[in-house]
Write a protein that holds these residues in place. Structure first.
Motif, PDB file in Angstrom:
ATOM      1  N   GLY A  67       0.853  -1.115   0.076  1.00 31.72           N
ATOM      2  CA  GLY A  67       0.053  -0.028  -0.026  1.00 31.72           C
ATOM      3  C   GLY A  67       0.794   1.282   0.051  1.00 31.72           C
ATOM      4  N   PRO A  68       1.608   1.428   1.038  1.00 35.59           N
ATOM      5  CA  PRO A  68       2.387   2.587   1.022  1.00 35.59           C
ATOM      6  C   PRO A  68       3.361   2.683  -0.251  1.00 35.59           C
ATOM      7  N   LEU A  69       3.961   1.516  -0.912  1.00 33.85           N
ATOM      8  CA  LEU A  69       4.757   1.469  -1.877  1.00 33.85           C
ATOM      9  C   LEU A  69       4.163   2.376  -3.222  1.00 33.85           C
ATOM     10  N   GLN A  70       2.844   1.587  -3.328  1.00 28.20           N
ATOM     11  CA  GLN A  70       2.002   2.280  -4.528  1.00 28.20           C
ATOM     12  C   GLN A  70       1.717   3.869  -4.297  1.00 28.20           C
ATOM     13  N   VAL A  71       1.770   4.121  -3.296  1.00 27.57           N
ATOM     14  CA  VAL A  71       1.407   5.655  -2.799  1.00 27.57           C
ATOM     15  C   VAL A  71       2.711   6.390  -2.997  1.00 27.57           C
ATOM     16  N   VAL A  72       4.043   5.906  -2.739  1.00 23.52           N
ATOM     17  CA  VAL A  72       4.967   6.529  -2.882  1.00 23.52           C
ATOM     18  C   VAL A  72       5.339   6.528  -4.649  1.00 23.52           C
ATOM     19  N   ILE A  73       4.940   5.276  -5.280  1.00 25.56           N
ATOM     20  CA  ILE A  73       5.254   5.218  -6.881  1.00 25.56           C
ATOM     21  C   ILE A  73       4.235   6.306  -7.249  1.00 25.56           C
ATOM     22  N   GLY A  74       3.063   6.340  -6.834  1.00 27.01           N
ATOM     23  CA  GLY A  74       2.125   7.111  -7.451  1.00 27.01           C
ATOM     24  C   GLY A  74       2.398   8.582  -7.644  1.00 27.01           C
ATOM     25  N   VAL A  75       2.858   9.123  -6.446  1.00 21.41           N
ATOM     26  CA  VAL A  75       3.284  10.434  -6.344  1.00 21.41           C
ATOM     27  C   VAL A  75       4.529  10.577  -6.910  1.00 21.41           C
ATOM     28  N   ALA A  76       5.438   9.619  -7.246  1.00 17.70           N
ATOM     29  CA  ALA A  76       6.591   9.956  -8.133  1.00 17.70           C
ATOM     30  C   ALA A  76       6.351  10.050  -9.497  1.00 17.70           C
ATOM     31  N   LEU A  77       5.373   9.048  -9.964  1.00 20.28           N
ATOM     32  CA  LEU A  77       5.062   9.104 -11.428  1.00 20.28           C
ATOM     33  C   LEU A  77       4.275  10.589 -11.692  1.00 20.28           C
ATOM     34  N   LEU A 205      -1.748   5.825  -7.187  1.00 20.17           N
ATOM     35  CA  LEU A 205      -2.120   6.679  -6.012  1.00 20.17           C
ATOM     36  C   LEU A 205      -3.235   5.918  -5.407  1.00 20.17           C
ATOM     37  N   GLY A 206      -4.237   5.965  -6.455  1.00 21.81           N
ATOM     38  CA  GLY A 206      -5.765   5.530  -5.966  1.00 21.81           C
ATOM     39  C   GLY A 206      -5.300   3.928  -5.258  1.00 21.81           C
TER      40      GLY A 206
END
Length: 245
Positions: A67-77, A205-206
């Motif tokens: 979950g946190p990894l997807q948030v970090v990746i979403g923000v980075a992208l 991010l979603g």
């Protein structure tokens, strides 16, 4: 399949454009100074990037929950994508000069010609540093983009496949030097990459925030369509407005 194809295309376009910018710098160094120093500087940067990928990447991915990894990746992208999209909108509206690796090549070449040549038999450290720095800076973005796209439902396979396609095409351009650079519609390509990366950023991010997207991976298509419509409205609006002094 939708996510796989979009990831492959996004990786190919983004990596290809980043590599073209690095290639322009290496070509400028090699054609102005010595090819051996340009290639040594580029090879050193590639080796450093490889070490970072092998050592740091698995440690970070292994320690972060999904979950946190997807948030970090979403923000980075989103950071990457929205910046590319912002510049793309300004270029298409005529508010920013078109993107051109050829122009970058010419500017680097002119700057290098002003430097004193190395003594006979001595390494050309300025040339090595310039080539290495150019490859390293663009390479860091390549690594981050591929790693972020590789966190999707299909894993690293489509991202690596797209990156491999980009590497092959860039090497082909390099073999015939800089002539094809002038014919590439870089501004439009970077605008398209901005839309695709921003779409992935919103999607990941979603996902990290437990959003249940209608149509699952197909959400990437309508998110990209929405970004395309909004950005085209911005292009049209900016093109109609008089430029401020």
């Amino acid at each position: 399949m939708t996510a796989f194809l979009l990831t492959l295309v996004a990786a190919a376009l983004a990596v290809g454009l980043e590599l073209l910018e690095a290639l322009a710098i290496v070509l400028a160094v090699g054609s102005t100074r010595r090819w051996s120093d340009a290639l040594l500087g580029a090879a050193g940067a590639v080796a450093l990037l490889a070490v970072v990928c092998v050592v740091v990447g698995p440690l970070v991915l292994a320690r972060l929950p999904l979950g946190p990894l997807q948030v970090v990746i979403g923000v980075a992208l989103l950071l990457f994508g929205l910046e590319w999209l912002r510049k793309g909108v300004l270029r298409l509206a005529g508010r920013r000069s078109p993107s051109s690796s050829l122009q970058e090549y010419l500017q680097e070449r002119d700057a290098l010609e002003a430097l004193p040549p190395p003594a006979a038999g001595r390494p050309d450290w300025p040339a090595r540093v310039i080539a290495g720095k150019g490859v390293l800076l663009e390479g860091v973005e390549v690594v981050l983009i591929v790693a972020a796209l590789g966190a999707g439902p299909d894993g690293l396979t489509p991202a690596l496949a797209g990156a491999a396609v980009a590497v092959g095409l860039t090497v082909g351009v390099g073999l015939v030097l800089h002539r094809p650079l002038a014919r590439l519609p870089e501004s439009h390509l970077k605008y398209a990459v901005g839309i695709v990366l921003s779409s992935f950023g919103i999607f990941f991010l979603g996902e990290g925030l437990d959003v249940h997207w209608p149509l699952a991976d197909g959400a990437l298509l309508y998110v990209a369509a929405a970004l395309l419509c909004v950005s085209q409205i911005q292009v049209a609006t900016l093109a109609r407005e008089p430029a401020t002094a």
